[in-house]
Design a protein around this motif. Structure first.
Motif, mmCIF file in Angstrom:
data_model
loop_
_atom_site.group_PDB
_atom_site.id
_atom_site.type_symbol
_atom_site.label_atom_id
_atom_site.label_comp_id
_atom_site.label_asym_id
_atom_site.label_seq_id
_atom_site.Cartn_x
_atom_site.Cartn_y
_atom_site.Cartn_z
ATOM 1 N N GLY B 154 0.816 -1.215 0.000
ATOM 2 C CA GLY B 154 0.000 0.000 0.000
ATOM 3 C C GLY B 154 0.848 1.264 0.000
ATOM 4 N N ASP B 155 0.186 2.403 -0.095
ATOM 5 C CA ASP B 155 0.897 3.687 -0.085
ATOM 6 C C ASP B 155 1.124 4.154 1.348
ATOM 7 O OD1 ASP B 155 1.076 3.918 -2.825
ATOM 8 O OD2 ASP B 155 -0.994 4.676 -2.950
ATOM 9 N N SER B 156 2.143 4.953 1.514
ATOM 10 C CA SER B 156 2.445 5.485 2.840
ATOM 11 C C SER B 156 3.060 6.864 2.699
ATOM 12 C CB SER B 156 3.414 4.546 3.546
ATOM 13 O OG SER B 156 3.986 5.198 4.647
ATOM 14 N N SER B 157 2.725 7.740 3.622
ATOM 15 C CA SER B 157 3.329 9.075 3.566
ATOM 16 C C SER B 157 3.888 9.426 4.935
ATOM 17 C CB SER B 157 2.250 10.097 3.181
ATOM 18 O OG SER B 157 1.174 9.980 4.083
ATOM 19 N N ASN B 158 3.869 8.441 5.808
ATOM 20 C CA ASN B 158 4.058 8.690 7.226
ATOM 21 C C ASN B 158 5.302 8.025 7.783
ATOM 22 O OD1 ASN B 158 3.229 9.708 9.646
ATOM 23 N ND2 ASN B 158 2.078 7.867 10.206
ATOM 24 N N SER B 159 6.194 7.547 6.904
ATOM 25 C CA SER B 159 7.264 6.690 7.418
ATOM 26 C C SER B 159 8.608 7.398 7.359
ATOM 27 C CB SER B 159 7.318 5.428 6.567
ATOM 28 O OG SER B 159 7.462 5.786 5.216
ATOM 29 N N LYS B 160 9.476 7.032 8.314
ATOM 30 C CA LYS B 160 10.828 7.557 8.246
ATOM 31 C C LYS B 160 11.831 6.533 8.760
ATOM 32 C CE LYS B 160 9.162 10.942 11.435
ATOM 33 N NZ LYS B 160 7.946 10.254 11.681
ATOM 34 N N ALA B 161 13.026 6.594 8.169
ATOM 35 C CA ALA B 161 14.095 5.702 8.603
ATOM 36 C C ALA B 161 14.709 6.260 9.884
ATOM 37 C CB ALA B 161 15.149 5.600 7.507
ATOM 38 N N GLY B 162 15.413 5.418 10.616
ATOM 39 C CA GLY B 162 16.189 5.880 11.754
ATOM 40 C C GLY B 162 15.491 5.805 13.098
ATOM 41 N N LEU B 163 14.255 5.298 13.136
ATOM 42 C CA LEU B 163 13.597 5.107 14.431
ATOM 43 C C LEU B 163 14.061 3.792 15.020
ATOM 44 C CD1 LEU B 163 9.896 6.094 13.647
ATOM 45 C CD2 LEU B 163 11.750 7.535 14.506
ATOM 46 N N SER B 164 14.080 3.717 16.348
ATOM 47 C CA SER B 164 14.426 2.420 16.941
ATOM 48 C C SER B 164 13.819 2.285 18.331
ATOM 49 C CB SER B 164 15.953 2.262 16.917
ATOM 50 O OG SER B 164 16.464 2.188 18.185
ATOM 51 N N VAL B 165 13.593 1.048 18.731
ATOM 52 C CA VAL B 165 12.944 0.765 20.014
ATOM 53 C C VAL B 165 14.017 0.424 21.041
ATOM 54 C CG1 VAL B 165 11.394 -0.828 21.214
ATOM 55 C CG2 VAL B 165 10.830 -0.032 18.911
ATOM 56 N N ASP B 166 13.945 1.056 22.180
ATOM 57 C CA ASP B 166 14.869 0.813 23.287
ATOM 58 C C ASP B 166 14.956 -0.682 23.599
ATOM 59 O OD1 ASP B 166 15.940 0.566 25.951
ATOM 60 O OD2 ASP B 166 15.586 2.725 26.149
ATOM 61 N N GLU B 167 16.173 -1.161 23.857
ATOM 62 C CA GLU B 167 16.355 -2.598 24.098
ATOM 63 C C GLU B 167 15.514 -3.128 25.250
ATOM 64 O OE1 GLU B 167 20.203 -4.527 24.130
ATOM 65 O OE2 GLU B 167 20.852 -3.131 22.549
ATOM 66 N N LYS B 168 15.299 -2.276 26.264
ATOM 67 C CA LYS B 168 14.515 -2.716 27.423
ATOM 68 C C LYS B 168 13.049 -2.972 27.055
ATOM 69 C CE LYS B 168 15.628 0.799 30.132
ATOM 70 N NZ LYS B 168 16.765 1.499 29.490
ATOM 71 N N LEU B 169 12.629 -2.415 25.939
ATOM 72 C CA LEU B 169 11.223 -2.548 25.556
ATOM 73 C C LEU B 169 10.999 -3.637 24.506
ATOM 74 C CD1 LEU B 169 10.415 1.254 25.398
ATOM 75 C CD2 LEU B 169 9.633 -0.359 27.139
ATOM 76 N N ARG B 170 12.049 -4.334 24.133
ATOM 77 C CA ARG B 170 11.897 -5.443 23.183
ATOM 78 C C ARG B 170 11.526 -6.672 23.986
ATOM 79 N NH1 ARG B 170 17.398 -4.199 19.640
ATOM 80 N NH2 ARG B 170 16.961 -1.979 19.418
ATOM 81 N N ARG B 171 10.554 -7.412 23.514
ATOM 82 C CA ARG B 171 10.049 -8.519 24.324
ATOM 83 C C ARG B 171 10.439 -9.862 23.730
ATOM 84 N NH1 ARG B 171 4.728 -10.144 25.298
ATOM 85 N NH2 ARG B 171 4.416 -10.261 27.542
ATOM 86 N N LEU B 172 11.278 -10.617 24.426
ATOM 87 C CA LEU B 172 11.537 -12.005 24.040
ATOM 88 C C LEU B 172 11.478 -12.850 25.318
ATOM 89 C CD1 LEU B 172 14.393 -12.103 21.355
ATOM 90 C CD2 LEU B 172 12.023 -12.758 21.055
ATOM 91 N N PRO B 173 11.124 -14.135 25.204
ATOM 92 C CA PRO B 173 10.996 -14.957 26.419
ATOM 93 C C PRO B 173 12.322 -15.168 27.138
ATOM 94 C CG PRO B 173 10.678 -16.286 24.428
ATOM 95 C CD PRO B 173 10.749 -14.860 23.981
ATOM 96 N N ASP B 174 12.244 -15.350 28.465
ATOM 97 C CA ASP B 174 13.424 -15.709 29.260
ATOM 98 C C ASP B 174 13.752 -17.190 29.053
ATOM 99 O OD1 ASP B 174 13.298 -13.182 30.361
ATOM 100 O OD2 ASP B 174 12.028 -13.847 32.026
ATOM 101 N N THR B 175 14.878 -17.630 29.658
ATOM 102 C CA THR B 175 15.224 -19.050 29.659
ATOM 103 C C THR B 175 15.315 -19.521 31.100
ATOM 104 O OG1 THR B 175 16.523 -18.641 27.694
ATOM 105 C CG2 THR B 175 16.850 -20.762 28.771
ATOM 106 N N PRO B 176 14.504 -20.479 31.582
ATOM 107 C CA PRO B 176 13.373 -21.041 30.848
ATOM 108 C C PRO B 176 12.260 -20.011 30.671
ATOM 109 C CG PRO B 176 13.364 -21.817 33.124
ATOM 110 C CD PRO B 176 14.630 -21.034 32.945
ATOM 111 N N ALA B 177 11.465 -20.208 29.635
ATOM 112 C CA ALA B 177 10.343 -19.305 29.405
ATOM 113 C C ALA B 177 9.308 -19.519 30.496
ATOM 114 C CB ALA B 177 9.729 -19.581 28.039
ATOM 115 N N ARG B 178 8.730 -18.416 30.971
ATOM 116 C CA ARG B 178 7.752 -18.493 32.041
ATOM 117 C C ARG B 178 6.389 -18.291 31.400
ATOM 118 N NH1 ARG B 178 6.300 -14.289 36.470
ATOM 119 N NH2 ARG B 178 6.570 -12.856 34.737
ATOM 120 N N LEU B 179 5.554 -19.320 31.445
ATOM 121 C CA LEU B 179 4.221 -19.201 30.848
ATOM 122 C C LEU B 179 3.188 -19.244 31.964
ATOM 123 C CD1 LEU B 179 4.640 -21.583 27.775
ATOM 124 C CD2 LEU B 179 4.967 -19.097 27.885
ATOM 125 N N ARG B 180 2.486 -18.131 32.140
ATOM 126 C CA ARG B 180 1.511 -18.061 33.225
ATOM 127 C C ARG B 180 0.174 -18.647 32.782
ATOM 128 N NH1 ARG B 180 2.963 -11.897 34.181
ATOM 129 N NH2 ARG B 180 3.338 -12.189 31.957
#
Lengths: 226, 330
Positions: B154-180
C-alpha cells in the motif's frame, strides 16, 4: 446452568452433560439471550453439544460483569422444546464412486446399500455444533443401525462435499481435508464460502434432511465427481 | 507490485492481527503468533498497528523491492542485510528500489516480523489478510508466501528511517520461558498432586510446534480423579463431551503431553483442557524454538488482568517514544 472461567477473556456456560435435542435447544436459546445482554462486549459465541463458549472483549469489560449478565439473561429463559430452527434440505448423490465406504458400511450393518441410504435420508438431523474446520457442521443423531466407528487410519484427503458418518454423527466435508469418517456420498452444495453472506447454508440449531439425487442431477448442480 | 520474493525461506506467511469473531463458523482468529512484535514493527514504519506484515519462521526470506520503502524487522533476532550491508533489528531503515533484503542465521527467538511502509495489500478474507491455509483464507490465494510471488504494498506518507525501540522494551521470552496459566475448565478433574506436578515440573517444547499449537514434553503424565464418564465422552478420562476450546487452552490428549492451542487452532473437540495460558504470554510461545525449556506458573484472574494491562502499557510507552523521536528537521 453452570458457569466457568475458561481463560482471561472467555467463559464457558454448561447447559447439560449429555448430547440431546433438548440440551442443544437450551444452548441455542441461551445464545440468543446472551447476544443482546452483552452487546458490543461480545467477541464470539461458540455453541457446542451441551455448552456455549462466550468470548468477550477483556479491554472493555471483565469476567465478573460478563458472568453476571449471562446469569441474568439465562435465568430469564423459558424452557423450550427442541423444535425451533429452520429445516434445510441438502441433496446427496449416494454411490460407491463418490462414497468409498458405502458398501463396507452396508456390509457391516447387514443391510443393502439402498437400506443404508433410506436410513440416512429418513432421519431429520440437528446441527449440534460447527467446528473442526471452517463450515464443518456436526449433525446428529444417525440411526443406530448405520452408526459406524471412525476409520482406524484416517484418509489424507477427503474431497469437498463428502457426506460421511462417524458414530452417530454425520456431516458434509466443507473443504478438502484429512478425515477419518465413513464416506457414503457427496453433496453438491457448498457448505462454506467466505465470499457469500451467510457464509454457511446451516447454523447451529437448524435441522437438516438429506435428499437422494441422481448422478446427472449431482453434476447439473455443480457437483464434482473427482 | 513492489515486493518480489526471491526465496521464501522456511515458512513465511502474511499475517495481521487476525479475524476474531468467527469461531462459531469453525474459523480460528489467526494472525501474528507474536502480536506485540507485529504491532511494534508497524509502529516503526508509520503504519496503523493492525496492518499486514510478513511472519518469518527460523529462516529469513530474500526479497527484492521495486519501489523505495521503509522497513522494520522485530520479534526474533534475525540479522538483517540490505544488499549485503547489515541493518539493526527493531529499527526502521530504507530499502531503495532494486535493493535486496536478506537475512543471516537466527540468533534468538523463532518468528520475525517484517513490516513495510504502506503494509502488504493482498485481498482480505473475513476482514483480515492473515493466512489460514486449512481454510484457504487470506495470504496469497489462501496459502503461505512462495518463491516467485509478487506482493502488492500500500501507499504510505508517514514513514521515516532511523527510528528504533529501546532494548529494554523489546520482548523475548526468558530461559526457561515463564508461561503463566489460568487454571480452567477441567482443573478439578486432576488429582491435587498431579496439578502441583504440572507447575513444578520442567517442560520443553516438542518438535510438534506450529501455528495450530505447541506441544510440551518432559513433565510427569497427569493423573485424573475417578469419575463416571458422561455419555458421548468416550472411555478415556482425558476425553470430554465435545466442547469449544478457547484461545490459549491447554489440551492434554491421553493425559500425557500438554498442547497449548495457538492462533490457528481448531475451535473445538473432545479433549480435556486444564486451563489457558494468559494472552500476555501467548506472544512468547510464538518465539520458542523446539527444545526450549519452559515452566508453567499458576496465576489468578486478577494477575492475568494486570499482566494484560502491563503489556498494553508497554506498547503505549513505545508508541510515545516513537512519536517523539524525530529530533531532526523533516
Amino acid at each position: 446452568m453452570e458457569l466457568h472461567s475458561a481463560g482471561e477473556d472467555a467463559i464457558m456456560l454448561y447447559l447439560g452433560e449429555e448430547t440431546s435435542p433438548e440440551v442443544s435447544a437450551r444452548v441455542q436459546a441461551a445464545a440468543e439471550a446472551i447476544k443482546p445482554a452483552l452487546g458490543a462486549d461480545l467477541v464470539d459465541l461458540v455453541p457446542s453439544y451441551a455448552s456455549l463458549l462466550i468470548i468477550y472483549d477483556a479491554m472493555h469489560t471483565d469476567h465478573l460483569s460478563v458472568a453476571h449478565r449471562v446469569r441474568t439473561a439465562v435465568a430469564a429463559l423459558q424452557t423450550r422444546s427442541g423444535t425451533e430452527g429452520r429445516t434445510v434440505v441438502l441433496p446427496v448423490y449416494y454411490a460407491a464412486e463418490v462414497g468409498e465406504d458405502l458398501e463396507s458400511l452396508a456390509q457391516r450393518a447387514g443391510l443393502s446399500t439402498a437400506e443404508v441410504i433410506a436410513l440416512h435420508t429418513g432421519t431429520e438431523y440437528r446441527v449440534y455444533a460447527i467446528g473442526f474446520a471452517p463450515g464443518f457442521a456436526y449433525l446428529g443423531q444417525v440411526d443406530e443401525r448405520i452408526a459406524a466407528p471412525r476409520l482406524t487410519t484416517p484418509r489424507q484427503k477427503v474431497p469437498r462435499g463428502a457426506v460421511a458418518i462417524a458414530d452417530r454423527q454425520t456431516a458434509v466435508y466443507p473443504a478438502v481435508s484429512p478425515g477419518g469418517w465413513n464416506l457414503i456420498g457427496r453433496c453438491p452444495v457448498r457448505m462454506f464460502d467466505p465470499d457469500t453472506e451467510p457464509t454457511m447454508p446451516v447454523t447451529v440449531g437448524d435441522r437438516v434432511r438429506f435428499e437422494p439425487i441422481s448422478r446427472e442431477r449431482f453434476v447439473a448442480l455443480g457437483g464434482d465427481l473427482a | 507490485m513492489t515486493l518480489k520474493i526471491i526465496s521464501h525461506g522456511l515458512s513465511t506467511s502474511i499475517q495481521d492481527l487476525g479475524r476474531p469473531g468467527y469461531f462459531h463458523l469453525g474459523i480460528p482468529m489467526g494472525g501474528a503468533m507474536d502480536r506485540f512484535s507485529l504491532r511494534v514493527a508497524n509502529m516503526l514504519v508509520g503504519n496503523p498497528e493492525d496492518v499486514a506484515c510478513l511472519e518469518v519462521v527460523f529462516l529469513g526470506p530474500k526479497i527484492e523491492f521495486t519501489k523505495s520503502v521503509i522497513v522494520a524487522v522485530t520479534g526474533a533476532e534475525l540479522p538483517i542485510l540490505v544488499d549485503g550491508e547489515p541493518r539493526d533489528t527493531w529499527s526502521s531503515f530504507e530499502v531503495k528500489a532494486g535493493q535486496v533484503l536478506s537475512f543471516e542465521f537466527l540468533q534468538a527467538g523463532a518468528r520475525a516480523y517484517i513490516a513495510i511502509s504502506g503494509g502488504i495489500d493482498t485481498p482480505t478474507a473475513l476482514g483480515s489478510r492473515s493466512t489460514y491455509p486449512i481454510g484457504a483464507l487470506g495470504g496469497v490465494d489462501g496459502r503461505n508466501v512462495q518463491t516467485g510471488d509478487e506482493l502488492p504494498v500500500g501507499d504510505s506518507s508517514n514513514s521515516k528511517a532511523g527510528l528504533s525501540v529501546d532494548e529494554k522494551l523489546r520482548r523475548l521470552p526468558d530461559t526457561p520461558a515463564r508461561l503463566r496459566v489460568l487454571p480452567g475448565l477441567y482443573w478439578h478433574r486432576l488429582t491435587e498432586a498431579s496439578g502441583n506436578n504440572f507447575f513444578s515440573d520442567e517442560w520443553s517444547v516438542a518438535p510438534e510446534a506450529d501455528r495450530m499449537g505447541y506441544r510440551f514434553k518432559g513433565g510427569r503424565p497427569l493423573e485424573f480423579v475417578d469419575r463416571e464418564q458422561p455419555f458421548g465422552a468416550g472411555a478415556d478420562p482425558s476425553n470430554i463431551v465435545d466442547g469449544c476450546y478457547c484461545y490459549g487452552s491447554i489440551q492434554v490428549p491421553g493425559g500425557k503431553e500438554p498442547i497449548v492451542l495457538h492462533r490457528d487452532a481448531v475451535s473445538g473437540g473432545g479433549y480435556f483442557t486444564l486451563g489457558a495460558v494468559i494472552s500476555a504470554d501467548m506472544d512468547f510461545i510464538g518465539q520458542l524454538q523446539p527444545h526450549a525449556p519452559v515452566k508453567f506458573e499458576k496465576i489468578d484472574m486478577a494477575g492475568a488482568n494486570s499482566a494484560r494491562a502491563e503489556r498494553k502499557q508497554m506498547l503505549e510507552i513505545i508508541r510515545k517514544e516513537l512519536r517523539q523521536e524525530p529530533k531532526t528537521q523533516p
